[in-house]
Write a protein that holds these residues in place. Structure first.
Motif, PDB file in Angstrom:
ATOM      1  N   GLY A  29       2.276 -48.139  14.157  1.00  0.00           N
ATOM      2  CA  GLY A  29       0.909 -47.491  14.247  1.00  0.00           C
ATOM      3  C   GLY A  29      -0.319 -48.375  13.522  1.00  0.00           C
ATOM      4  N   GLY A  30       0.273 -49.704  13.274  1.00  0.00           N
ATOM      5  CA  GLY A  30      -0.920 -50.387  12.666  1.00  0.00           C
ATOM      6  C   GLY A  30      -1.055 -50.390  11.428  1.00  0.00           C
ATOM      7  N   ALA A  31       0.148 -49.758  10.764  1.00  0.00           N
ATOM      8  CA  ALA A  31       0.139 -49.672   9.240  1.00  0.00           C
ATOM      9  C   ALA A  31       0.676 -50.903   8.688  1.00  0.00           C
ATOM     10  CB  ALA A  31       1.336 -48.634   8.914  1.00  0.00           C
ATOM     11  N   GLU A  32      -0.257 -51.690   7.604  1.00  0.00           N
ATOM     12  CA  GLU A  32       0.091 -52.933   7.111  1.00  0.00           C
ATOM     13  C   GLU A  32       1.261 -52.742   6.287  1.00  0.00           C
ATOM     14  OE1 GLU A  32      -3.435 -54.184   5.112  1.00  0.00           O
ATOM     15  OE2 GLU A  32      -4.665 -54.409   6.727  1.00  0.00           O
ATOM     16  N   GLU A  33       1.676 -51.569   5.521  1.00  0.00           N
ATOM     17  CA  GLU A  33       3.082 -51.732   4.872  1.00  0.00           C
ATOM     18  C   GLU A  33       3.592 -50.573   4.861  1.00  0.00           C
ATOM     19  OE1 GLU A  33       1.157 -50.092   0.399  1.00  0.00           O
ATOM     20  OE2 GLU A  33       1.434 -52.208   0.793  1.00  0.00           O
ATOM     21  N   LEU A  34       4.945 -50.327   4.686  1.00  0.00           N
ATOM     22  CA  LEU A  34       5.812 -49.142   4.789  1.00  0.00           C
ATOM     23  C   LEU A  34       6.395 -48.887   3.503  1.00  0.00           C
ATOM     24  CD1 LEU A  34       7.127 -46.977   6.503  1.00  0.00           C
ATOM     25  CD2 LEU A  34       8.902 -48.911   7.073  1.00  0.00           C
ATOM     26  N   VAL A  35       6.324 -47.558   2.917  1.00  0.00           N
ATOM     27  CA  VAL A  35       7.077 -47.196   1.848  1.00  0.00           C
ATOM     28  C   VAL A  35       8.229 -46.321   2.197  1.00  0.00           C
ATOM     29  CG1 VAL A  35       6.929 -46.246  -0.479  1.00  0.00           C
ATOM     30  CG2 VAL A  35       4.853 -47.670   0.304  1.00  0.00           C
ATOM     31  N   VAL A  36       9.410 -46.583   1.535  1.00  0.00           N
ATOM     32  CA  VAL A  36      10.442 -45.793   2.159  1.00  0.00           C
ATOM     33  C   VAL A  36      11.053 -45.294   0.511  1.00  0.00           C
ATOM     34  CG1 VAL A  36      12.947 -45.663   3.038  1.00  0.00           C
ATOM     35  CG2 VAL A  36      11.026 -47.059   4.196  1.00  0.00           C
ATOM     36  N   ARG A  37      11.428 -44.142   0.311  1.00  0.00           N
ATOM     37  CA  ARG A  37      11.905 -43.457  -0.603  1.00  0.00           C
ATOM     38  C   ARG A  37      13.338 -43.487  -0.777  1.00  0.00           C
ATOM     39  NH1 ARG A  37      10.789 -38.444  -1.320  1.00  0.00           N
ATOM     40  NH2 ARG A  37      11.867 -38.325  -3.301  1.00  0.00           N
ATOM     41  N   PHE A  38      14.104 -43.585  -1.646  1.00  0.00           N
ATOM     42  CA  PHE A  38      15.748 -43.655  -1.681  1.00  0.00           C
ATOM     43  C   PHE A  38      15.997 -42.715  -2.639  1.00  0.00           C
ATOM     44  CE2 PHE A  38      14.560 -47.569   0.319  1.00  0.00           C
ATOM     45  CZ  PHE A  38      15.953 -47.801   1.401  1.00  0.00           C
ATOM     46  N   THR A  39      17.305 -42.104  -2.253  1.00  0.00           N
ATOM     47  CA  THR A  39      17.943 -41.133  -3.372  1.00  0.00           C
ATOM     48  C   THR A  39      19.217 -41.796  -3.673  1.00  0.00           C
ATOM     49  OG1 THR A  39      18.524 -39.891  -1.687  1.00  0.00           O
ATOM     50  CG2 THR A  39      16.549 -39.035  -2.887  1.00  0.00           C
ATOM     51  N   PRO A  40      19.869 -41.526  -4.760  1.00  0.00           N
ATOM     52  CA  PRO A  40      21.209 -42.086  -5.015  1.00  0.00           C
ATOM     53  C   PRO A  40      22.331 -41.269  -4.343  1.00  0.00           C
ATOM     54  CG  PRO A  40      20.444 -40.947  -6.905  1.00  0.00           C
ATOM     55  CD  PRO A  40      19.404 -40.884  -5.924  1.00  0.00           C
ATOM     56  N   THR A  41      23.530 -42.242  -3.934  1.00  0.00           N
ATOM     57  CA  THR A  41      24.555 -41.631  -3.178  1.00  0.00           C
ATOM     58  C   THR A  41      25.706 -41.411  -4.298  1.00  0.00           C
ATOM     59  OG1 THR A  41      25.635 -43.819  -2.818  1.00  0.00           O
ATOM     60  CG2 THR A  41      24.127 -42.936  -1.267  1.00  0.00           C
ATOM     61  N   THR A  42      26.581 -40.626  -3.965  1.00  0.00           N
ATOM     62  CA  THR A  42      27.699 -40.366  -5.057  1.00  0.00           C
ATOM     63  C   THR A  42      28.555 -41.575  -5.229  1.00  0.00           C
ATOM     64  OG1 THR A  42      27.932 -38.092  -4.027  1.00  0.00           O
ATOM     65  CG2 THR A  42      29.747 -39.138  -5.357  1.00  0.00           C
TER      66      THR A  42
END
Length: 407
Positions: free
Chosen positions: A302-315
């Motif tokens: 959608g035209g966004a210049e950057e993407l921020v993805v949040r992560f959570t820890p796995t077991t």
């Protein structure tokens, strides 16, 4: 041959191969190659009917020696050895008959010794490995099934024929089983069973942490190192469970495979199996973090210049199961590193309550991900440590199991 089946430590071992009169007889030539590649010596016996499909010269050209034919030396194609009917029982570690015809199954079941192959089989002091091939109607005939049941009851290793279209264009069960599985059964018969009675769990391959409808977080692991452990442990007599991430290579049906995708699924499968296991080998490249899911729909930029993805820890699978380790259980962990190998491996050994840690450098063409070889640093709970040069992953797996048996 598949990389994780290419074991080389059979120098000094000897296989005898019996070949009967089936169109599948030509596949026995591939078995000679496969066993010879392990370093083993191979002899062969061709029945009269088998020699209508393949020639003794073909086997000799691939290194099989001796190649027996008729019972008596004076007969055309016969053995040069007066006591050739006794040779496999005196000098061979395993005796494989592939393909075995209905006629040969009947001879073996009744204890007949009216040709060279049946005589050799009767004089062989250990269980035979038998892989039949025939027309489906012949296979399902009551007489054949009775003979097959009798051979199994005597303790012979009986490999069921495969299903599909046979040479006579009929569909059903009767095809020679997968050559890789026949090869592995033969190899196991030549292998000291020092893991007999042990239950081994292997985690292998990558995990895939889903983000949206088409994307996931993962790594380049192929699962080859773990597949080498799974096959090696089975060859040495263990009951093996493989908790396999996506893209893991073919494993024989004798290894009980549990396919998973995510780190959560791998943990749940391993946690369920672990209490019943004696040994755990944790080779999987498990994602330490998983992205917070966007959803089942495909994300549009959608035209966004950057993407921020949040992560959570796995077991942490290794740490969690290491903490639950019983007194009789042993754990081997793997550490994939790009630097500071000895320090990181020793740190992981302590932090995960492991008995051994095998560290390997990744990001090189001859070691780590997507490579048939590994250069590793190995350390154990007693303070022993070694650095191993680049070598096939099959050899790494075999040597680690040797070491583990000494702890």
């Amino acid at each position: 041959m598949l990389t994780h089946l290419a074991f080389k430590g059979y120098l000094g071992r000897r296989m005898h191969l019996g070949v009967c009169g089936s169109i599948a007889a030509y596949k026995a030539l591939d078995l000679v190659r496969m066993f010879r590649d392990t370093g083993a010596d191979v002899g062969a016996t061709l029945t009269d009917a088998a020699r209508k499909f393949v020639t003794p010269l073909s086997f000799e050209a691939l290194g099989a020696s001796p190649v027996h034919g008729a019972m008596f030396p004076a007969e055309d194609g016969g053995s040069e050895h007066v006591f050739g009917h006794l040779m496999p029982g005196e000098s061979c570690h395993a005796f494989l008959i592939a393909p075995a015809t209905a006629s040969t199954l009947a001879r073996l079941a009744c204890g007949l010794a009216d040709d060279m192959l049946s005589c050799q089989a009767l004089a062989f002091p250990a269980p035979l490995v038998i892989a039949p091939a025939m027309n489906p109607r012949m296979w399902h005939n009551a007489a054949t099934q009775e003979n097959w049941a009798r051979l199994k009851a005597r303790g012979h290793v009986c490999i069921e024929p495969g299903c599909g279209r046979t040479a006579c264009m009929e569909e059903g069960q009767g095809r020679l089983a997968d050559l890789n599985e026949i090869y592995l059964y033969g190899l196991r018969a030549m292998t000291p069973q020092d893991l007999a009675g042990k239950r081994v769990m292997i985690t292998l391959g990558p995990t895939r942490e889903k983000w949206d409808g088409v994307r996931f977080w993962s790594n380049p692991s192929t699962g080859t190192m773990g597949a080498c452990f799974a096959v090696a442990a089975w060859l040495r007599g263990a009951t093996v469970h493989a908790v396999a991430g996506p893209g893991v290579p073919w494993l024989p049906a004798m290894v009980q495979r549990h396919d998973v995708a995510s780190a959560r699924q791998m943990f749940e499968a391993a946690e369920g199996l672990w209490p019943a296991m004696d040994i755990g080998v944790f080779t999987a490249a498990v994602a330490d973090y998983s992205p917070v899911p966007y959803g089942d729909e495909k994300f549009k930029k959608g035209g966004a210049e950057e993407l921020v993805v949040r992560f959570t820890p796995t077991t942490d699978i290794l740490k969690t199961l290491g903490a639950a380790k019983g007194a009789h259980q042993r754990i081997v962990g793997f550490a994939a590193e790009t630097s500071a190998m000895p320090e990181n491996a020793r740190k992981k050994l302590r932090a995960k309550n492991a008995d051994m840690v095998v560290g390997n450098i990744v990001g090189r063409p001859d070691s780590g991900f997507q490579s048939p070889t590994n250069e590793v640093f190995v350390t154990d709970r007693n303070g022993r440590q070694e650095e191993w040069p680049v070598q096939p992953k099959t050899e790494v797996a075999w040597r680690v199991l040797d070491w583990l048996l000494q702890l």
